[in-house]
Design an enzyme around this catalytic site. Structure first.
Site, PDB file in Angstrom:
ATOM      1  N   GLU A 147      -6.149  -1.076  -7.687  1.00 39.81           N
ATOM      2  CA  GLU A 147      -5.247  -0.134  -8.363  1.00 39.81           C
ATOM      3  C   GLU A 147      -4.120  -0.947  -9.006  1.00 39.81           C
ATOM      4  O   GLU A 147      -3.498  -1.784  -8.350  1.00 39.81           O
ATOM      5  CB  GLU A 147      -4.693   0.868  -7.365  1.00 39.81           C
ATOM      6  N   HIS A 193      -2.958  -3.257  -6.109  1.00 41.71           N
ATOM      7  CA  HIS A 193      -3.371  -2.843  -4.761  1.00 41.71           C
ATOM      8  C   HIS A 193      -4.855  -3.149  -4.571  1.00 41.71           C
ATOM      9  O   HIS A 193      -5.724  -2.375  -4.981  1.00 41.71           O
ATOM     10  CB  HIS A 193      -3.073  -1.343  -4.583  1.00 41.71           C
ATOM     11  N   ASN A 242      -5.423   6.019  -1.497  1.00 45.47           N
ATOM     12  CA  ASN A 242      -5.033   6.474  -0.163  1.00 45.47           C
ATOM     13  C   ASN A 242      -4.863   7.984  -0.098  1.00 45.47           C
ATOM     14  O   ASN A 242      -5.079   8.589   0.949  1.00 45.47           O
ATOM     15  CB  ASN A 242      -3.766   5.753   0.306  1.00 45.47           C
ATOM     16  N   SER A 250       0.828  -1.202   0.000  1.00 44.05           N
ATOM     17  CA  SER A 250       0.000   0.000   0.000  1.00 44.05           C
ATOM     18  C   SER A 250       0.864   1.254   0.000  1.00 44.05           C
ATOM     19  O   SER A 250       0.347   2.340  -0.221  1.00 44.05           O
ATOM     20  CB  SER A 250      -0.958   0.032   1.191  1.00 44.05           C
TER      21      SER A 250
HETATM   22  N1  LIG Z   1      -4.796  -4.597   5.593  1.00 40.35           N
HETATM   23  C1  LIG Z   1      -5.239  -3.800   4.635  1.00 40.35           C
HETATM   24  O1  LIG Z   1      -6.326  -3.177   4.726  1.00 40.35           O
HETATM   25  C2  LIG Z   1      -4.445  -3.657   3.365  1.00 40.35           C
HETATM   26  C3  LIG Z   1      -5.043  -3.065   2.244  1.00 40.35           C
HETATM   27  C4  LIG Z   1      -4.313  -2.997   1.048  1.00 40.35           C
HETATM   28  C5  LIG Z   1      -3.010  -3.464   1.002  1.00 40.35           C
HETATM   29  N2  LIG Z   1      -2.435  -4.027   2.113  1.00 40.35           N
HETATM   30  C6  LIG Z   1      -1.061  -4.553   1.999  1.00 40.35           C
HETATM   31  O2  LIG Z   1      -1.146  -5.978   1.855  1.00 40.35           O
HETATM   32  C7  LIG Z   1       0.036  -6.585   2.433  1.00 40.35           C
HETATM   33  C8  LIG Z   1      -0.381  -7.614   3.470  1.00 40.35           C
HETATM   34  O3  LIG Z   1      -1.144  -6.966   4.472  1.00 40.35           O
HETATM   35  P1  LIG Z   1      -2.112  -7.776   5.470  1.00 40.35           P
HETATM   36  O4  LIG Z   1      -2.980  -6.765   6.114  1.00 40.35           O
HETATM   37  O5  LIG Z   1      -2.721  -8.937   4.767  1.00 40.35           O
HETATM   38  O6  LIG Z   1      -1.031  -8.325   6.527  1.00 40.35           O
HETATM   39  P2  LIG Z   1      -1.164  -9.582   7.513  1.00 40.35           P
HETATM   40  O7  LIG Z   1      -0.199  -9.304   8.601  1.00 40.35           O
HETATM   41  O8  LIG Z   1      -2.584  -9.869   7.835  1.00 40.35           O
HETATM   42  O9  LIG Z   1      -0.632 -10.807   6.617  1.00 40.35           O
HETATM   43  C9  LIG Z   1       0.688 -10.932   6.173  1.00 40.35           C
HETATM   44  C10 LIG Z   1       0.981 -12.410   6.028  1.00 40.35           C
HETATM   45  O10 LIG Z   1       2.269 -12.550   5.398  1.00 40.35           O
HETATM   46  C11 LIG Z   1       2.928 -13.637   5.996  1.00 40.35           C
HETATM   47  N3  LIG Z   1       4.366 -13.490   5.777  1.00 40.35           N
HETATM   48  C12 LIG Z   1       5.197 -12.578   6.310  1.00 40.35           C
HETATM   49  N4  LIG Z   1       6.465 -12.761   5.876  1.00 40.35           N
HETATM   50  C13 LIG Z   1       6.415 -13.827   5.045  1.00 40.35           C
HETATM   51  C14 LIG Z   1       7.395 -14.513   4.286  1.00 40.35           C
HETATM   52  N5  LIG Z   1       8.677 -14.141   4.314  1.00 40.35           N
HETATM   53  N6  LIG Z   1       6.992 -15.562   3.526  1.00 40.35           N
HETATM   54  C15 LIG Z   1       5.698 -15.944   3.498  1.00 40.35           C
HETATM   55  N7  LIG Z   1       4.724 -15.331   4.200  1.00 40.35           N
HETATM   56  C16 LIG Z   1       5.083 -14.291   4.968  1.00 40.35           C
HETATM   57  C17 LIG Z   1       2.544 -13.534   7.471  1.00 40.35           C
HETATM   58  O11 LIG Z   1       2.757 -14.752   8.160  1.00 40.35           O
HETATM   59  C18 LIG Z   1       1.074 -13.146   7.371  1.00 40.35           C
HETATM   60  O12 LIG Z   1       0.226 -14.276   7.342  1.00 40.35           O
HETATM   61  C19 LIG Z   1       0.877  -5.425   2.975  1.00 40.35           C
HETATM   62  O13 LIG Z   1       1.817  -5.061   2.014  1.00 40.35           O
HETATM   63  C20 LIG Z   1      -0.160  -4.318   3.192  1.00 40.35           C
HETATM   64  O14 LIG Z   1       0.400  -3.032   3.165  1.00 40.35           O
HETATM   65  C21 LIG Z   1      -3.128  -4.137   3.295  1.00 40.35           C
END
Ligand SMILES: NC(=O)c1ccc[n+]([C@@H]2O[C@H](COP(=O)([O-])OP(=O)(O)OC[C@H]3O[C@@H](n4cnc5c(N)ncnc54)[C@H](O)[C@@H]3O)[C@@H](O)[C@H]2O)c1
Length: 285
Positions: free
Chosen positions: A154, A142, A192, A119
């Site tokens: 996006e 995104h 955003n 993000s």
């Molecule tokens: N949460 C939101 O609303 C949102 C919205 C858009 C984008 N994002 C982006 O999406 C991405 C994930 O966010 P999220 O909210 O799902 O996070 P989250 O913490 O819920 O999930 C991340 C997952 O990645 C896994 N992980 C971490 N390192 C790893 C590795 N080396 N190998 C394999 N798996 C690994 C973790 O165990 C976890 O299950 C981020 O880049 C975030 O910025 C989040």
């Protein structure tokens, strides 16, 4: 459509639902996390998301097992070797993401498209951590939360992304019933930037005592046609995340994204929103 098999890395809040989006349209999905247990937890999230849709009458119960059977949960990156598209949704950290790309360099086929759900990190900067010959096939996708429901994605080409890759990614997103929007690789992309200006103004209305939390939410719902009020939405997202994105936008664009005191105080008090039981609103534990 040439994309038939999709890998998703990170079976957390975003990754599990992103995988579900493709499985629902009969594509094979490999869902990877750090351990098998975490990957399987992602499948549980997927089942729960389907159950919610079934309850709302938006998905047929008899299709649930078939959709879940399209998903292989794994901790072995080698399972990504025949994927046409791999979407990375690991923690929002340049270090964790680049370490992940190091593994993808080893296992992904040459023409695999690699996408990030970041993000806030520049797509061009992330591409630089892959092997140089893969940079043309790297792109940002995104998704919005909850990804299995929200239609907007996006699509963010980096400086080195091939035009055919942009077209192919937009094509597959349309095929799974998303609304892809191409945006430049700028901090905050489009969504955003819009959202954080809007939420900052909502917090200013509150600070100035112009209206209550409940009434500002009503303005959003009944005046602007939003499905939920801004403070409900901010509570759902979590104020730790909201403030961190505010800070990233403030560093890049200055004053108009100055992190808000109303929000900061809640973070200081541990009132992070729905997940802690209280934010702008109170929730049943
Ligand atoms: N949460 C939101 O609303 C949102 C919205 C858009 C984008 N994002 C982006 O999406 C991405 C994930 O966010 P999220 O909210 O799902 O996070 P989250 O913490 O819920 O999930 C991340 C997952 O990645 C896994 N992980 C971490 N390192 C790893 C590795 N080396 N190998 C394999 N798996 C690994 C973790 O165990 C976890 O299950 C981020 O880049 C975030 O910025 C989040």
């Amino acid at each position: 459509m040439t994309i038939k098999k999709v890998g998703v890395i990170g079976a957390g809040m975003m990754g599990a639902e992103i995988g579900l989006c493709f499985a629902k349209f009969d594509l094979d999905v490999v869902l990877i996390d750090r351990t098998n247990e975490l990957a399987e937890k992602g499948k549980v999230r997927q089942a729960e998301a389907l159950d919610k849709s079934i309850k709302k009458g938006k998905f047929e119960a008899e299709k649930k097992e078939a959709v879940l059977n399209k998903v292989l949960a794994s901790d072995d990156f080698k399972d990504l070797s025949d994927c046409d598209l791999v979407i990375e949704a690991v923690f929002e950290s340049l270090e964790v993401k680049s370490e992940t790309y190091g593994k993808l360099n080893e296992v992904c086929k040459e023409d695999c498209i690699i996408a990030s759900n970041t993000s806030s990190i520049s797509i061009t900067k992330l591409a630089a951590t892959l092997n140089r010959e893969r940079a043309g096939k790297f792109i940002g996708t995104h998704f919005n939360s909850p990804a299995s429901i929200m239609k907007l994605v996006e699509v963010i080409p980096g400086i080195l992304t091939d035009e055919e890759v942009v077209a192919e990614v937009i094509g597959v997103l349309k095929a799974i019933d998303k609304e892809p929007v191409k945006v430049k690789d700028v901090t905050g992309f489009a969504l955003n930037r819009l959202f954080h200006v809007f939420s900052a103004e909502a917090c200013r209305l509150l600070e100035e005592g112009v209206a209550s939390v409940e009434d500002i939410d009503k303005v959003c719902v009944y005046g602007l046609g939003h499905p939920v009020g801004i403070f409900k939405l901010l509570d759902n997202m979590g104020h730790d995340l909201n403030i961190s994105v505010d800070k990233i936008l403030y560093d890049e664009y200055g004053e108009r994204f100055r992190p808000n005191q109303e929000m900061q105080r809640r973070v200081d008090a541990g009132l992070l929103g729905r997940k802690t039981g209280e934010g702008f609103h109170k929730y049943d534990k």
